[in-house]
Enzyme design. Structure first.
Site, short mmCIF file in Angstrom:
data_model
loop_
_atom_site.label_atom_id
_atom_site.label_comp_id
_atom_site.label_asym_id
_atom_site.label_seq_id
_atom_site.Cartn_x
_atom_site.Cartn_y
_atom_site.Cartn_z
N LYS A 152 0.83 -1.21 0.00
CA LYS A 152 0.00 0.00 0.00
C LYS A 152 0.86 1.26 0.00
O LYS A 152 0.41 2.33 -0.42
CB LYS A 152 -0.92 0.00 1.23
CG LYS A 152 -1.97 -1.11 1.23
CD LYS A 152 -2.89 -1.00 0.03
CE LYS A 152 -3.95 -2.08 0.01
NZ LYS A 152 -5.01 -1.89 1.00
N LYS A 153 2.11 1.15 0.48
CA LYS A 153 3.00 2.31 0.49
C LYS A 153 3.71 2.50 -0.84
O LYS A 153 4.25 3.58 -1.09
CB LYS A 153 4.02 2.18 1.63
CG LYS A 153 3.44 2.36 3.02
CD LYS A 153 4.51 2.25 4.08
CE LYS A 153 3.97 2.59 5.48
NZ LYS A 153 2.98 1.63 5.94
N PHE A 154 3.75 1.48 -1.68
CA PHE A 154 4.38 1.65 -2.98
C PHE A 154 3.38 2.29 -3.94
O PHE A 154 2.92 1.70 -4.91
CB PHE A 154 4.88 0.31 -3.52
CG PHE A 154 6.29 0.00 -3.10
CD1 PHE A 154 7.36 0.49 -3.83
CD2 PHE A 154 6.53 -0.74 -1.96
CE1 PHE A 154 8.66 0.22 -3.43
CE2 PHE A 154 7.83 -1.03 -1.56
CZ PHE A 154 8.90 -0.53 -2.30
#
Length: 667
Positions: free
Chosen positions: A227-229
């Site tokens: 989700k952070k990429f």
């Protein structure tokens, strides 16, 4: 010589057919040998990295045998103990036990259940619910009547969790899942009262007991990284000013704070989350990355107020190591109970029950892999972000700054407009971002008004006008302020038309906003700026307090029509235009045209200027480096309040002793 009967040596006849057959016969062993060699190398690589044979995963039968192989239950017993201890602390904190009276004593208090039919019990009974959960956590920690204790903890836990969606977060969801998984394991086999009172004949438990817990944490880390990429995280706008915290002091000696926020807080964290579970699973890298794992969670415990989450994750780290490390650490057993190395015997054929159990385990794993990306089904919960915050593992990806929240109750019979305190019936603010909770809050307000306000008619309408910003964007509306939420249409499976979208077309201006903000703050210690974006046809009604001076409206993009309550004349403003604003009057800014408009307000706080009040910047604010004693005192005080609430509820139920009335902080 011609008549000699001695035969001369002759060459073998070159028969193409026979030569081909011989070549074919010779090549078969070569191919089989090459294939076997490759398979052996792959299996050796798999064993060296993961510590398991590749053959365990080539069929369902082999996988079932692998899941059900006996291993030492000592490591899982220690995890169970630490998890139970963490939940004992969590109940008084993030489960709201210390504020039990504030949450449940007032009958007009609004709740936001996942299922609309759910209701909070009366306050004394809610005290009993918390008492049951507390006793269950004690039973889990001590390993006493383990199954019963898990049920005593989990039933109240999930009831309280599902009763209030605003309290949801990823780690609260994780705690409930881990407790549910422990219910089906034999985690009481070690370091428990059950194992002491009724010693087991065998110290072994099936490996799937470990597999489920480790898989759940694997999903936590991997999905948090995935989700952070995204551009939203990697652009560096989600978490700001963390570089000024003392934990980053060593990095500030060599890197600028802005680069710390971008490279370490955002980029490194994304790589860490997506990779750490793989590195902890691989035997070759496990010892190397364990210090990073421990440091990461210890830093999080200092950076954020996230309760027991870092400590539960730290308690899970030893599960990646040998199953019997507690016994060997305590010198209780000098030999490993079950050896994980060496050649493995052919596993016995699994029975029907084992196969069914494996199917259920795989179904659970598939569900956990699917849920974080299931938002295309539950469209009604999507707004600026996808789905309800909690089960998506999008931790820290979005940060909000709410500027203004107003609620208007309109009496449709008398046409009177009543302004309501937005937090009159709740202390939460997550309903300001999610359409489903906004509808629930509006209906709760209607019920409370009908019960307590006789001067307001029964035919009413309720309107929300909420301005907030996400990840450094403009302040914008989250809902259409013209929509009557008592009659608004909402479905969990359909998109919500009156939930206004995030103005992503203005994302390119975020660097410019930072530059402007830096310039305005540099004017003096009392200046500030607010960035606003609005949709076509909507009007911002803004009352400027007499405490503010030197107020200016500047248009960045789009077209607006401006006027104030004292002047009937309207002014048409385009990009780059500015106008001074008077204090102590209401100003109206209407967006015109086909595109959203963006603008900014600059002002100086006259009160702060006259009294020489300054607000400490993050880089100059003094903070206690390790306020462990203060945190301990706070936890003790909170626990005393929690036990006091439980005692009051029991005294009321048993002896009808009146319960002291809760006093809200704002009263």
């Amino acid at each position: 010589m011609a008549n000699s009967k001695r035969k001369l040596p002759t060459k073998p006849t070159d028969d193409p057919t026979s030569h081909k057959d011989r070549s074919s016969d010779e090549s078969v062993p070569d191919v089989n040998h090459t294939s076997a060699q490759k398979s052996s190398l792959l299996n050796q690589f798999f064993r060296d990295c993961l510590g398991h044979d590749l053959s365990n995963f080539i069929s369902l039968a082999h996988f079932t045998s692998w899941l059900h192989r006996p291993v030492d239950g000592a490591a899982l017993g220690i995890f169970r103990l630490l998890y139970g201890a963490a939940m004992l602390i969590d109940i008084a904190e993030e489960r709201g036990g210390g504020q039990l009276d504030v949450r449940f004593q007032d009958p007009l208090h609004c709740h936001f259940p996942l299922f609309n039919g759910m209701r909070a019990l009366a306050y004394p009974l809610m005290g009993c619910v918390y008492l049951c959960m507390w006793l269950g956590a004690w039973g889990i920690m001590l390993g006493y009547r383990f199954r019963f204790s898990c049920l005593a903890f989990l039933i109240p836990y999930w009831y309280i969790f599902l009763l209030d969606k605003p309290t949801w977060n990823n780690h609260s969801y994780l705690f409930g899942l881990v407790g549910t998984l422990l219910l089906f394991t034999q985690a009481e086999s070690y370091c428990s009262l059950d194992s002491w009172l009724s010693p087991r004949k065998s110290r072994c438990i099936p490996y799937w007991n470990y597999f489920l817990i480790k898989f759940q944490f694997f999903v936590l880390y991997m999905y948090a990284g995935l989700k952070k990429f995204s551009l939203e995280w990697l652009s560096g706008y989600a978490m700001s000013n963390l570089s000024h915290h003392w934990v980053f002091a060593p990095f500030r000696q060599v890197i600028d704070p802005e680069l710390i926020d971008l490279l370490i807080v955002h980029w490194f964290t994304a790589f860490f989350d997506v990779s750490i579970a793989f590195f902890m699973t691989l035997e070759k890298t496990r010892l190397l990355v364990t210090p990073f794992m421990l440091s990461f969670h210890l830093m999080n415990s200092r950076l954020f107020v996230i309760g027991m989450f870092p400590w539960v994750c730290l308690a899970e780290v030893p599960l990646f190591f040998s199953f019997d490390w507690p016994r060997r650490l305590g010198n209780w057993s000098r030999k490993r109970l079950v050896h994980s190395k060496g050649p493995e015997k052919e596993p016995p054929r699994p029975g029907v029950l084992a196969r069914v159990r494996t199917g259920l385990i795989l179904a659970y794993c598939g569900l956990q892999l699917f849920l974080p990306y299931s938002h295309f089904i539950t469209k009604g919960y999507n707004n600026w972000t996808n789905g309800l915050y909690g089960y998506s593992w999008d931790m820290m990806v979005h940060s909000y700054d709410t500027l203004q929240t107003s609620i208007q109750v309109v009496d449709n019979e008398s046409r009177q407009v009543h302004n309501l305190n937005p937090y009159a019936f709740t202390e939460y603010d997550r309903w300001t971002k999610y359409a489903d909770m906004a509808v629930q809050y509006a209906r709760c307000i209607e019920e409370n008004i009908r019960e307590g306000q006789s001067d307001i008619g029964k035919n009413i309408s309720i309107y929300f006008d909420i301005w907030c910003s996400m990840n450094g964007r403009f302040q914008q509306r989250s809902f259409d302020p013209r929509e009557d939420l008592l009659r608004a249409k909402w479905s969990p499976f359909e998109s919500t038309s009156w939930s206004l979208p995030l103005l992503n077309e203005l994302n390119h201006m975020r660097p410019k906003l930072r530059t402007i903000e830096t310039e305005v703050l540099a004017w003096n210690n009392y200046s500030d700026v607010i960035f606003v974006a609005d949709f076509p046809g909507l009007t911002l009604t803004n009352f400027i307090s007499p405490d503010l001076i030197n107020c200016t409206l500047t248009i960045l993009e789009g077209n607006v029509r401006y006027r104030n309550e004292r002047d009937a004349e309207a002014y048409f403003l385009t990009a780059g235009k500015s106008i001074g604003l008077e204090s102590n009057i209401t100003h109206l800014v209407t967006t015109i045209g086909q595109k959203p408009a963006s603008y900014l307000f600059t002002y100086t706080n006259k009160t702060m200027l006259e009294q020489d009040i300054t607000i400490e910047r993050p880089e100059t604010e003094e903070r206690s480096i390790l306020p462990l004693w203060q945190e301990f005192q706070h936890r003790v005080t909170n626990y005393q309040q929690f036990l006091g609430h439980i005692f009051n509820c029991l005294m009321y139920l048993l002896y009808d002793v009146p319960i002291p009335q809760a006093v809200k902080a704002g009263d």
